[in-house]
Design a protein around this motif. Structure first.
Motif, PDB file in Angstrom:
ATOM      1  N   PHE A   1       0.844  -1.200   0.000  1.00 45.83           N
ATOM      2  CA  PHE A   1       0.000   0.000   0.000  1.00 45.83           C
ATOM      3  C   PHE A   1       0.877   1.247   0.000  1.00 45.83           C
ATOM      4  O   PHE A   1       1.909   1.305   0.674  1.00 45.83           O
ATOM      5  CB  PHE A   1      -0.891   0.006   1.246  1.00 45.83           C
ATOM      6  N   TYR A   2       0.440   2.270  -0.750  1.00 51.87           N
ATOM      7  CA  TYR A   2       1.190   3.522  -0.752  1.00 51.87           C
ATOM      8  C   TYR A   2       0.258   4.719  -0.873  1.00 51.87           C
ATOM      9  O   TYR A   2      -0.894   4.608  -1.318  1.00 51.87           O
ATOM     10  CB  TYR A   2       2.213   3.544  -1.897  1.00 51.87           C
ATOM     11  N   LYS A   3       0.771   5.878  -0.478  1.00 51.96           N
ATOM     12  CA  LYS A   3       0.111   7.176  -0.669  1.00 51.96           C
ATOM     13  C   LYS A   3       0.983   7.999  -1.614  1.00 51.96           C
ATOM     14  O   LYS A   3       2.216   7.962  -1.503  1.00 51.96           O
ATOM     15  CB  LYS A   3      -0.025   7.916   0.663  1.00 51.96           C
ATOM     16  N   ASP A   4       0.358   8.753  -2.492  1.00 50.36           N
ATOM     17  CA  ASP A   4       1.079   9.597  -3.442  1.00 50.36           C
ATOM     18  C   ASP A   4       0.261  10.866  -3.613  1.00 50.36           C
ATOM     19  O   ASP A   4      -0.727  10.884  -4.329  1.00 50.36           O
ATOM     20  CB  ASP A   4       1.238   8.853  -4.769  1.00 50.36           C
ATOM     21  N   TRP A   5       0.678  11.923  -2.928  1.00 47.84           N
ATOM     22  CA  TRP A   5      -0.097  13.162  -2.881  1.00 47.84           C
ATOM     23  C   TRP A   5       0.717  14.321  -3.436  1.00 47.84           C
ATOM     24  O   TRP A   5       1.924  14.382  -3.279  1.00 47.84           O
ATOM     25  CB  TRP A   5      -0.497  13.492  -1.441  1.00 47.84           C
ATOM     26  N   GLY A   6       0.012  15.273  -4.036  1.00 48.98           N
ATOM     27  CA  GLY A   6       0.651  16.480  -4.530  1.00 48.98           C
ATOM     28  C   GLY A   6       0.875  16.435  -6.028  1.00 48.98           C
ATOM     29  O   GLY A   6       0.650  15.406  -6.684  1.00 48.98           O
ATOM     30  N   PRO A   7       1.332  17.560  -6.603  1.00 49.66           N
ATOM     31  CA  PRO A   7       1.556  17.642  -8.049  1.00 49.66           C
ATOM     32  C   PRO A   7       2.611  16.634  -8.501  1.00 49.66           C
ATOM     33  O   PRO A   7       3.663  16.495  -7.878  1.00 49.66           O
ATOM     34  CB  PRO A   7       2.052  19.082  -8.253  1.00 49.66           C
ATOM     35  N   LYS A   8       2.341  15.946  -9.593  1.00 50.28           N
ATOM     36  CA  LYS A   8       3.261  14.911 -10.075  1.00 50.28           C
ATOM     37  C   LYS A   8       4.571  15.492 -10.584  1.00 50.28           C
ATOM     38  O   LYS A   8       5.572  14.777 -10.704  1.00 50.28           O
ATOM     39  CB  LYS A   8       2.579  14.072 -11.163  1.00 50.28           C
TER      40      LYS A   8
ATOM     41  N   HIS B   1       4.221  23.100   1.351  1.00 50.27           N
ATOM     42  CA  HIS B   1       5.427  23.774   0.854  1.00 50.27           C
ATOM     43  C   HIS B   1       5.750  23.376  -0.589  1.00 50.27           C
ATOM     44  O   HIS B   1       6.879  23.595  -1.065  1.00 50.27           O
ATOM     45  CB  HIS B   1       6.611  23.476   1.771  1.00 50.27           C
ATOM     46  N   GLY B   2       4.778  22.795  -1.287  1.00 44.48           N
ATOM     47  CA  GLY B   2       4.922  22.579  -2.714  1.00 44.48           C
ATOM     48  C   GLY B   2       5.558  21.277  -3.144  1.00 44.48           C
ATOM     49  O   GLY B   2       5.935  21.130  -4.315  1.00 44.48           O
ATOM     50  N   PHE B   3       5.661  20.314  -2.241  1.00 44.75           N
ATOM     51  CA  PHE B   3       6.276  19.046  -2.582  1.00 44.75           C
ATOM     52  C   PHE B   3       5.232  17.981  -2.942  1.00 44.75           C
ATOM     53  O   PHE B   3       4.074  18.060  -2.531  1.00 44.75           O
ATOM     54  CB  PHE B   3       7.125  18.523  -1.411  1.00 44.75           C
ATOM     55  N   ARG B   4       5.658  16.995  -3.674  1.00 46.79           N
ATOM     56  CA  ARG B   4       4.913  15.743  -3.854  1.00 46.79           C
ATOM     57  C   ARG B   4       5.402  14.783  -2.770  1.00 46.79           C
ATOM     58  O   ARG B   4       6.619  14.620  -2.591  1.00 46.79           O
ATOM     59  CB  ARG B   4       5.192  15.167  -5.239  1.00 46.79           C
ATOM     60  N   VAL B   5       4.491  14.184  -2.028  1.00 45.22           N
ATOM     61  CA  VAL B   5       4.874  13.319  -0.915  1.00 45.22           C
ATOM     62  C   VAL B   5       4.360  11.903  -1.147  1.00 45.22           C
ATOM     63  O   VAL B   5       3.216  11.695  -1.557  1.00 45.22           O
ATOM     64  CB  VAL B   5       4.376  13.865   0.435  1.00 45.22           C
ATOM     65  N   VAL B   6       5.244  10.947  -0.887  1.00 49.40           N
ATOM     66  CA  VAL B   6       4.946   9.532  -1.095  1.00 49.40           C
ATOM     67  C   VAL B   6       5.325   8.771   0.173  1.00 49.40           C
ATOM     68  O   VAL B   6       6.344   9.065   0.798  1.00 49.40           O
ATOM     69  CB  VAL B   6       5.744   8.976  -2.293  1.00 49.40           C
ATOM     70  N   ALA B   7       4.502   7.813   0.559  1.00 46.85           N
ATOM     71  CA  ALA B   7       4.831   6.947   1.691  1.00 46.85           C
ATOM     72  C   ALA B   7       4.149   5.607   1.482  1.00 46.85           C
ATOM     73  O   ALA B   7       3.040   5.540   0.946  1.00 46.85           O
ATOM     74  CB  ALA B   7       4.386   7.575   3.005  1.00 46.85           C
ATOM     75  N   HIS B   8       4.806   4.541   1.899  1.00 43.77           N
ATOM     76  CA  HIS B   8       4.215   3.208   1.772  1.00 43.77           C
ATOM     77  C   HIS B   8       4.215   2.500   3.124  1.00 43.77           C
ATOM     78  O   HIS B   8       4.976   2.855   4.027  1.00 43.77           O
ATOM     79  CB  HIS B   8       4.970   2.375   0.728  1.00 43.77           C
TER      80      HIS B   8
END
Length: 276
Positions: free
Chosen positions: A13-20, A48-55
């Motif tokens: 499972f992962y999360k992927d948020w923010g502009p690609k 702060h304008g980042f794309r953030v990913v976590a699994h």
């Protein structure tokens, strides 16, 4: 749910948020938690304008509760599978505790262009276990205690750890947060007891010395002198000394889970390192 499937058939499972097209930060959680442990940091860096990913590590959180692969090599390979599936380039990888070990093993083996920087917080490298070559390490009996607590009464153990040493709530004058304790318990109980039991060996007995020596990107090492889970003297300073481009930042009086209890300080220091 958003998942990727590894080559051995494990759903992660992962999360992927923010502009690609935004700069990427990938987060790696500690034992026995999940990607939810990074909620504060993910929201902070989103703003702060980042794309953030976590699994969620295999056997943890919402990832598959598989029988095998609860070791650092599989953890790093799963991290690589997520990065490959999402086509992450020049990402900053941040890990806490066991997740710090996962970051070190992954970054040491990552394909060129995948990683730009890394940060490890209260992390287990170089080696936690006391051995002849590492006499300052933590005795095996401590890790046997984690295993026994997990196997015999995980629900109670997962109250005692956050209510005590993990967040420093056992220190004189500390003000425990019941919601923080409950959230730690919730995340822990989501995962597989077997993955958590096997994971103790992974975080305590893996030697990251050669991984640290081989990393070519800048790495920020953050550790508190009052860490009761991963003792300061045998972790942070030693890890930083082994890195080619390591920066060491020491904190006084903060607990192992300082990214939760002192998120404002940790987030600001991470941001400064990433932008620096």
């Amino acid at each position: 749910m958003t998942t990727i499937t590894t080559t051995d058939g494990t759903d992660i499972f992962y999360k992927d948020w923010g502009p690609k097209d935004a700069p990427v930060i990938a987060f790696h959680h500690g034992w026995p938690l999940s990607s939810d442990d990074w909620d504060n940091q993910m929201m902070f860096f989103l703003t702060h304008g980042f794309r953030v990913v976590a699994h969620d590590r295999r056997g943890h959180g919402r990832s598959a509760q598989v029988n095998d692969g609860h070791d650092m090599d599989h953890y790093a390979a799963d991290s690589a599978a997520v990065a490959d599936a999402l086509d992450l380039h020049d990402a900053v990888h941040i890990g806490h505790s066991t997740g710090g070990g996962e970051v070190v093993r992954y970054v040491a083996r990552a394909a060129p262009g995948r990683v730009s920087k890394a940060a490890i917080i209260s992390a287990v490298p170089p080696l936690m276990l006391k051995t002849e070559a590492n006499p300052e390490g933590t005795p095996m009996e401590v890790f046997d205690g984690f295993r026994n607590g997990t196997a015999s009464n995980r629900a109670q153990s997962y109250v005692d750890i956050p209510a005590g040493p993990f967040f420093g709530y056992n220190r004189p004058g500390a003000t425990p947060s019941q919601s923080v304790i409950d959230n730690w318990w919730r995340q822990g109980m989501m995962g597989s007891i077997k993955a958590h039991y096997d994971g103790v060996k992974a975080f305590s007995e893996t030697d990251f010395t050669e991984d640290l020596k081989s990393i070519d990107v800048p790495v920020l090492v953050m550790h508190s002198t009052d860490d009761q889970i991963v003792p300061y003297a045998d972790a942070g300073p030693k890890a930083a000394a082994l890195l080619k481009h390591g920066t060491f930042k020491s904190y006084d009086g903060m607990p192992h889970g300082m990214h939760t209890t002192h998120a404002d300080i940790i987030n600001a220091d991470l941001l400064a390192f990433i932008r620096g």
